[in-house]
Design an enzyme around this catalytic site. Sequence first.
Site, PDB file in Angstrom:
ATOM      1  N   SER A 138       0.853  -1.183   0.000  1.00 24.69           N
ATOM      2  CA  SER A 138       0.000   0.000   0.000  1.00 24.69           C
ATOM      3  C   SER A 138       0.891   1.236   0.000  1.00 24.69           C
ATOM      4  CB  SER A 138      -0.884   0.011   1.254  1.00 24.69           C
ATOM      5  OG  SER A 138      -1.507   1.272   1.445  1.00 24.69           O
ATOM      6  N   TYR A 148      -0.657  -0.821  10.474  1.00 21.25           N
ATOM      7  CA  TYR A 148      -0.980  -1.133   9.079  1.00 21.25           C
ATOM      8  C   TYR A 148       0.140  -0.640   8.158  1.00 21.25           C
ATOM      9  CZ  TYR A 148      -3.353  -1.402   4.604  1.00 21.25           C
ATOM     10  OH  TYR A 148      -3.666  -1.705   3.296  1.00 21.25           O
TER      11      TYR A 148
END
Length: 257
Positions: A138, A148
């Site tokens: 990401s 994350y």
Amino acid sequence: MTTALITGATAGIGAAFARRLAADGHNLVLVARDTDRLRDQATELHDRHGIEAEVLTADLSGDKGISAVEERLGDRLQPVDLLVNNAGFGNRGRFLDVPVADELTMLKVHCEAVLRLTSAAAAGMKERGRGGIVNVASVAAFLPRGTYGASKAWVVQFTQGAATDLAGSGVRMMALCPGFVRTEFHQRAGMGTGNIPGWMWLDADKLVATALADLARGKSLSIPDPRYKALMGLVKVTPRGLLGGVTSRTGRKYGPQ
């Protein structure tokens, strides 16, 4: 016909990879937790494109699920030519708001599963002298935004390092770093998306087309959109301290609601 194995195959980016690869004539091994959705997806892709679509139900947050996929990747009689490590999720909340157990589960799926499945696939690919691995990360990998982002940063560093080690072996490895994509990701995490500007959203099918083209070119990192490439260029030249404050405010504005 070559075979591609996709984790997190039933929705979003994983489903887009399945559609594109089936259309290109690849047989598939579809991996996710929901057997019924996997079977429906496999039937649809088989009927539409005439390919074989194998279903493998596995939860990558546990050793049993990871081991099942490792075993399939290690099958020398039915080799996998392309692995797409796409399974992942987000946790709603800031640091200390999210239970440590949930954070550890994220690391299991985003890091341990990616490491083990990449290793299982790459061993056979190296023996055969060909193969490809796409590990979905990401753009959060380049921003200081909690577990994350940290887990996706690990995916990028691991993938690029392994790609260097396997250079010349015929095995291509690439970290794919998309931005916001309309998938089930935010809904599952209980995150609102109403505040995210329309220009920040990417189309999953176009993203996959760009990613596969980048893999074919031998890239080890793909940021599949000019808008996000420009944003990540700004990130590189922004002082880390300032960047942390900006991403914290942005995360509160565009992140979990």
